[in-house]
Design a protein around this motif. Sequence first.
Motif, short mmCIF file in Angstrom:
data_model
loop_
_atom_site.label_atom_id
_atom_site.label_comp_id
_atom_site.label_asym_id
_atom_site.label_seq_id
_atom_site.Cartn_x
_atom_site.Cartn_y
_atom_site.Cartn_z
N THR A 152 0.83 -1.19 0.00
CA THR A 152 0.00 0.00 0.00
C THR A 152 0.87 1.25 0.00
OG1 THR A 152 -1.85 1.11 1.11
CG2 THR A 152 -0.18 0.11 2.53
N PRO A 153 0.41 2.32 -0.64
CA PRO A 153 1.10 3.60 -0.49
C PRO A 153 1.01 4.02 0.97
CG PRO A 153 -0.65 3.74 -2.15
CD PRO A 153 -0.77 2.42 -1.49
N CYS A 154 2.05 4.67 1.44
CA CYS A 154 2.06 5.08 2.84
C CYS A 154 3.05 6.22 3.03
CB CYS A 154 2.45 3.90 3.73
SG CYS A 154 4.12 3.30 3.42
N PHE A 155 3.09 6.71 4.24
CA PHE A 155 4.12 7.65 4.67
C PHE A 155 4.95 6.93 5.73
CE2 PHE A 155 0.51 10.30 3.42
CZ PHE A 155 1.12 11.18 2.54
N VAL A 156 6.25 7.08 5.68
CA VAL A 156 7.11 6.54 6.73
C VAL A 156 7.60 7.75 7.53
CG1 VAL A 156 9.15 5.20 7.30
CG2 VAL A 156 7.72 4.53 5.35
N GLU A 159 10.17 6.32 11.41
CA GLU A 159 10.28 4.87 11.31
C GLU A 159 8.96 4.13 11.50
OE1 GLU A 159 13.59 3.38 13.59
OE2 GLU A 159 14.87 5.03 12.96
N GLN A 160 7.85 4.85 11.49
CA GLN A 160 6.53 4.25 11.62
C GLN A 160 5.82 4.32 10.26
OE1 GLN A 160 5.34 2.83 14.56
NE2 GLN A 160 7.40 3.25 15.29
N ILE A 161 5.13 3.25 9.90
CA ILE A 161 4.37 3.23 8.65
C ILE A 161 2.98 3.80 8.93
CG2 ILE A 161 3.35 1.77 6.86
CD1 ILE A 161 5.71 -0.17 7.33
N VAL A 162 2.64 4.86 8.21
CA VAL A 162 1.34 5.50 8.34
C VAL A 162 0.59 5.23 7.04
CG1 VAL A 162 0.12 7.66 8.75
CG2 VAL A 162 2.38 7.29 9.80
#
Length: 179
Positions: A152-156, A159-162
């Motif tokens: 899935t597209p995400c923001f890192v 160091e956390q995947i959002v």
Amino acid sequence: MSPNRLRLKAEPNEKTRRSAILMMFYPKGDDIFMPLILRPQYDGVHGGQMAFPGGRVELKDKNIQATALREAQEEIGIKATDVKIIQNLTELYIPPSNLYCQPVLGYLPYRPDFYPDEREVAGVFEVTISEILDPSIVQVRTVETRGIKFETPCFVIQEQIVWGATALMIAELIEVLKD
């Protein structure tokens, strides 16, 4: 938008409830920050995920913005009466939890002390606006939810995947901040 989201067949129904989250900006040093929370690990739909403080509308809430403020106060211990509402972003339907969620932007004129409710918050992450606007945080990652792994597209961020609804809200926030 994630192609996985387009494959979801879930639609709002008579059991769909309303909720709100608070995207709260505050100063700290020479920068502007906003808190993200890490939900504790649990069997529910959003266990272990990064999110904004928020939750379901309650009868005592006078409006959707009051929901966002109340939930943020309950979850991270901010003083809701000190938050100035800026605007609402686009309400979003979240199929896994069957909720309409209203993102609310607010500003607190000081850095709050955080008192996370340990039943609802495993950690508070203070994120700068410059971190949110950094294009290198946009990535595609493999996530797992309810035993299913998918890309899935995400923001890192720190160091956390959002990902998921929170990522969609951040994507709109980025567009608002760029205007």
